[in-house]
Design a protein around this motif. Structure first.
Motif, PDB file in Angstrom:
ATOM      1  N   TRP A  57      14.974   3.851 -12.786  1.00  0.00           N
ATOM      2  CA  TRP A  57      13.536   3.420 -12.960  1.00  0.00           C
ATOM      3  C   TRP A  57      12.499   4.324 -12.686  1.00  0.00           C
ATOM      4  CZ3 TRP A  57      12.284  -2.171 -10.811  1.00  0.00           C
ATOM      5  CH2 TRP A  57      13.334  -3.135 -11.355  1.00  0.00           C
ATOM      6  N   GLY A  58      12.859   5.663 -12.312  1.00  0.00           N
ATOM      7  CA  GLY A  58      11.926   6.823 -11.835  1.00  0.00           C
ATOM      8  C   GLY A  58      11.726   6.830 -10.491  1.00  0.00           C
ATOM      9  N   TRP A  59      12.400   6.279  -9.593  1.00  0.00           N
ATOM     10  CA  TRP A  59      12.326   6.519  -8.085  1.00  0.00           C
ATOM     11  C   TRP A  59      12.348   8.083  -7.778  1.00  0.00           C
ATOM     12  CZ3 TRP A  59       9.665   3.676  -4.836  1.00  0.00           C
ATOM     13  CH2 TRP A  59       9.818   2.236  -4.827  1.00  0.00           C
ATOM     14  N   ASP A  60      13.578   8.385  -8.398  1.00  0.00           N
ATOM     15  CA  ASP A  60      13.759   9.772  -8.177  1.00  0.00           C
ATOM     16  C   ASP A  60      12.733  11.002  -8.072  1.00  0.00           C
ATOM     17  OD1 ASP A  60      14.252   9.150 -10.725  1.00  0.00           O
ATOM     18  OD2 ASP A  60      14.784  11.307 -11.115  1.00  0.00           O
ATOM     19  N   ARG A  61      11.654  10.694  -8.821  1.00  0.00           N
ATOM     20  CA  ARG A  61      10.636  11.655  -8.899  1.00  0.00           C
ATOM     21  C   ARG A  61       9.762  11.726  -7.276  1.00  0.00           C
ATOM     22  NH1 ARG A  61      10.932  10.200 -14.372  1.00  0.00           N
ATOM     23  NH2 ARG A  61       9.655   8.348 -13.961  1.00  0.00           N
ATOM     24  N   ASP A  66      -1.354  10.843  -2.073  1.00  0.00           N
ATOM     25  CA  ASP A  66      -1.790  11.549  -3.069  1.00  0.00           C
ATOM     26  C   ASP A  66      -0.611  12.408  -3.932  1.00  0.00           C
ATOM     27  OD1 ASP A  66      -0.907  13.103  -1.034  1.00  0.00           O
ATOM     28  OD2 ASP A  66      -2.695  14.732  -1.075  1.00  0.00           O
ATOM     29  N   LEU A  67       0.508  12.049  -3.527  1.00  0.00           N
ATOM     30  CA  LEU A  67       1.592  12.333  -4.356  1.00  0.00           C
ATOM     31  C   LEU A  67       1.462  11.740  -5.867  1.00  0.00           C
ATOM     32  CD1 LEU A  67       4.784  12.034  -2.115  1.00  0.00           C
ATOM     33  CD2 LEU A  67       3.337  14.012  -2.676  1.00  0.00           C
ATOM     34  N   PRO A  68       1.671  12.660  -6.943  1.00  0.00           N
ATOM     35  CA  PRO A  68       1.717  11.973  -8.201  1.00  0.00           C
ATOM     36  C   PRO A  68       2.249  10.774  -8.383  1.00  0.00           C
ATOM     37  CG  PRO A  68       2.059  14.600  -8.327  1.00  0.00           C
ATOM     38  CD  PRO A  68       1.900  13.908  -6.664  1.00  0.00           C
ATOM     39  N   PHE A  69       3.673  10.633  -7.816  1.00  0.00           N
ATOM     40  CA  PHE A  69       4.287   9.458  -7.985  1.00  0.00           C
ATOM     41  C   PHE A  69       3.346   7.862  -7.749  1.00  0.00           C
ATOM     42  CE2 PHE A  69       6.410   5.866  -6.091  1.00  0.00           C
ATOM     43  CZ  PHE A  69       7.570   5.681  -7.085  1.00  0.00           C
ATOM     44  N   PHE A  70       2.717   8.090  -6.993  1.00  0.00           N
ATOM     45  CA  PHE A  70       1.854   6.806  -6.557  1.00  0.00           C
ATOM     46  C   PHE A  70       0.868   6.547  -7.584  1.00  0.00           C
ATOM     47  CE2 PHE A  70       3.815   7.900  -2.524  1.00  0.00           C
ATOM     48  CZ  PHE A  70       4.392   6.507  -2.266  1.00  0.00           C
ATOM     49  N   ARG A  71       0.567   7.369  -8.262  1.00  0.00           N
ATOM     50  CA  ARG A  71      -0.506   7.233  -9.417  1.00  0.00           C
ATOM     51  C   ARG A  71       0.263   6.841 -10.747  1.00  0.00           C
ATOM     52  NH1 ARG A  71      -2.442  11.564  -8.913  1.00  0.00           N
ATOM     53  NH2 ARG A  71      -1.639  12.675 -10.518  1.00  0.00           N
ATOM     54  N   GLN A  72       1.284   7.705 -10.905  1.00  0.00           N
ATOM     55  CA  GLN A  72       1.837   7.874 -12.275  1.00  0.00           C
ATOM     56  C   GLN A  72       3.085   6.877 -12.359  1.00  0.00           C
ATOM     57  OE1 GLN A  72       2.973  11.853 -12.765  1.00  0.00           O
ATOM     58  NE2 GLN A  72       0.925  12.554 -12.909  1.00  0.00           N
ATOM     59  N   ASP A  73       3.910   6.478 -10.963  1.00  0.00           N
ATOM     60  CA  ASP A  73       5.224   5.861 -11.501  1.00  0.00           C
ATOM     61  C   ASP A  73       5.103   4.387 -10.692  1.00  0.00           C
ATOM     62  OD1 ASP A  73       6.671   8.170 -13.052  1.00  0.00           O
ATOM     63  OD2 ASP A  73       6.189   9.372 -11.103  1.00  0.00           O
ATOM     64  N   TRP A  74       4.666   4.597  -9.535  1.00  0.00           N
ATOM     65  CA  TRP A  74       4.709   3.277  -8.588  1.00  0.00           C
ATOM     66  C   TRP A  74       3.979   2.094  -9.509  1.00  0.00           C
ATOM     67  CZ3 TRP A  74       6.907   0.255  -5.671  1.00  0.00           C
ATOM     68  CH2 TRP A  74       6.306  -0.674  -4.909  1.00  0.00           C
ATOM     69  N   PRO A  75       2.977   2.261 -10.094  1.00  0.00           N
ATOM     70  CA  PRO A  75       2.374   0.716 -10.641  1.00  0.00           C
ATOM     71  C   PRO A  75       3.341   0.490 -11.766  1.00  0.00           C
ATOM     72  CG  PRO A  75       0.649   2.519 -10.677  1.00  0.00           C
ATOM     73  CD  PRO A  75       2.088   3.061 -10.303  1.00  0.00           C
ATOM     74  N   ALA A 112       8.205  14.385  -2.684  1.00  0.00           N
ATOM     75  CA  ALA A 112       8.016  14.367  -1.053  1.00  0.00           C
ATOM     76  C   ALA A 112       8.606  15.529  -0.265  1.00  0.00           C
ATOM     77  CB  ALA A 112       8.693  12.961  -0.429  1.00  0.00           C
ATOM     78  N   VAL A 113       9.663  15.966  -0.803  1.00  0.00           N
ATOM     79  CA  VAL A 113      10.293  17.278  -0.070  1.00  0.00           C
ATOM     80  C   VAL A 113       9.470  18.475  -0.500  1.00  0.00           C
ATOM     81  CG1 VAL A 113      12.296  18.555  -0.431  1.00  0.00           C
ATOM     82  CG2 VAL A 113      12.809  16.113  -0.049  1.00  0.00           C
ATOM     83  N   ALA A 114       9.003  18.480  -1.728  1.00  0.00           N
ATOM     84  CA  ALA A 114       7.990  19.717  -2.146  1.00  0.00           C
ATOM     85  C   ALA A 114       6.858  19.478  -1.263  1.00  0.00           C
ATOM     86  CB  ALA A 114       7.908  19.647  -3.627  1.00  0.00           C
ATOM     87  N   ARG A 115       6.365  18.384  -0.955  1.00  0.00           N
ATOM     88  CA  ARG A 115       4.943  18.474  -0.112  1.00  0.00           C
ATOM     89  C   ARG A 115       5.530  18.818   1.271  1.00  0.00           C
ATOM     90  NH1 ARG A 115       0.521  15.402  -0.361  1.00  0.00           N
ATOM     91  NH2 ARG A 115       0.518  16.614  -2.274  1.00  0.00           N
ATOM     92  N   ALA A 116       6.342  18.383   2.065  1.00  0.00           N
ATOM     93  CA  ALA A 116       6.981  18.674   3.258  1.00  0.00           C
ATOM     94  C   ALA A 116       7.222  20.468   3.323  1.00  0.00           C
ATOM     95  CB  ALA A 116       8.225  18.022   3.622  1.00  0.00           C
ATOM     96  N   GLN A 117       7.789  20.722   2.323  1.00  0.00           N
ATOM     97  CA  GLN A 117       8.139  22.185   2.357  1.00  0.00           C
ATOM     98  C   GLN A 117       6.687  23.039   2.452  1.00  0.00           C
ATOM     99  OE1 GLN A 117      10.316  22.299  -1.460  1.00  0.00           O
ATOM    100  NE2 GLN A 117      12.052  23.557  -0.251  1.00  0.00           N
ATOM    101  N   GLN A 118       5.677  22.728   2.218  1.00  0.00           N
ATOM    102  CA  GLN A 118       4.347  23.091   2.311  1.00  0.00           C
ATOM    103  C   GLN A 118       3.941  23.412   3.788  1.00  0.00           C
ATOM    104  OE1 GLN A 118       1.300  21.182  -0.030  1.00  0.00           O
ATOM    105  NE2 GLN A 118       2.374  21.062  -1.753  1.00  0.00           N
ATOM    106  N   ALA A 143       0.810  -1.183   0.047  1.00  0.00           N
ATOM    107  CA  ALA A 143       0.095   0.155  -0.135  1.00  0.00           C
ATOM    108  C   ALA A 143       0.858   1.188  -0.154  1.00  0.00           C
ATOM    109  CB  ALA A 143      -0.977  -0.105   1.139  1.00  0.00           C
ATOM    110  N   SER A 144       0.509   2.233  -0.463  1.00  0.00           N
ATOM    111  CA  SER A 144       1.119   3.525  -0.496  1.00  0.00           C
ATOM    112  C   SER A 144       1.088   4.129   0.777  1.00  0.00           C
ATOM    113  CB  SER A 144       0.619   4.660  -1.672  1.00  0.00           C
ATOM    114  OG  SER A 144       0.441   3.884  -2.772  1.00  0.00           O
ATOM    115  N   PRO A 145       2.077   4.506   1.310  1.00  0.00           N
ATOM    116  CA  PRO A 145       2.196   5.422   2.693  1.00  0.00           C
ATOM    117  C   PRO A 145       0.820   6.304   2.786  1.00  0.00           C
ATOM    118  CG  PRO A 145       4.394   5.375   1.692  1.00  0.00           C
ATOM    119  CD  PRO A 145       3.464   5.016   0.653  1.00  0.00           C
TER     120      PRO A 145
END
Length: 222
Positions: free
Chosen positions: A133-137, A13-22, A142-148, A6-8
């Motif tokens: 593999w795209g993990w870096d996104r 709701d980070l785009p990564f989990f919709r666009q890259d994780w699958p 995550a950092v940008a979200r925490a900065q909010q 499961a996504s944390p």
């Protein structure tokens, strides 16, 4: 089974989990990889965005089975300290006079230190094999979200971390950049950089408690 991971929840709701994780999960399916399904998102699970105060970025999990525990630079408690972590602890002792009793940095994560790697999986014995593999996104998102939530302290060791998060630190954030703690580069500016006291001084100036960096040693001594 990667399809059961499961996504944390706090980060789902980070785009990564919709666009890259699958796609990454599909590539992992049927293969052995570290740190494995139970620990792959440990850094995000232990440090939700509202708790992040400090960011330390690594590259990928340790490729030796049983060593990685899903946190950058961290190992399982029974694992001998890797060379970079030995140097981190040596600098910490010079800086604040103490260091943890073992290599498990989970207490840092619980205190608000986001210990995220730019790649969260690695095949046994093949360091860096999943780096493209795209993990870096995920790390940047995550950092940008925490900065909010609040200003952050960035401890960026080495060119990889500095490049991976380039453009994200803001004027209100603290940025400490130095050489990587690897034995190959630690004497080129890592030793003597005193990041731990700098971060705590900055946090306290922000009205926040400092990080108890050596908690496990203190607990062991008590």
């Amino acid at each position: 089974m990667t399809e059961d991971i499961a996504s944390p929840r706090a980060w789902a709701d980070l785009p990564f989990f919709r666009q890259d994780w699958p796609g990454i999960a599909a590539r992992l399916r049927g293969h052995d990889w570290l740190p494995g399904p139970a620990r792959v998102f440990a850094a995000l699970e232990l440090t939700p965005p509202e708790n992040v105060r400090v960011v330390i970025l690594g590259q990928d999990p340790y490729p030796t089975p049983g060593h990685a525990n899903g946190l950058a630079f961290s190992v399982t408690p029974e694992t001998a300290l890797p060379r970079s972590l030995k140097n981190i602890y040596a600098e910490m002792r010079e800086d604040i006079g103490a260091a943890p009793a073992n290599g498990d940095l989970s207490h840092w994560a619980r205190a608000g230190v986001l210990l995220l790697n730019t790649s969260l999986s690695v095949p046994p014995g093949q360091a860096g094999a999943h780096a493209k593999w795209g993990w870096d996104r995920l790390a940047r998102q995550a950092v940008a979200r925490a900065q909010q939530v609040r200003p952050l302290a960035f401890i960026l060791w080495g060119g990889h971390a500095q490049k991976a998060l380039a453009g994200l630190p803001r004027p209100q954030d603290l940025v400490i950049e130095s050489a990587h703690p690897s034995p190959l580069s630690a004497r080129r500016g890592f030793f003597g950089s005193r990041p731990f006291s700098q971060v705590n001084d900055w946090l306290q100036a922000q009205g926040q408690p400092g990080i108890d960096w050596a908690l496990s040693e203190t607990a062991a001594a008590g």
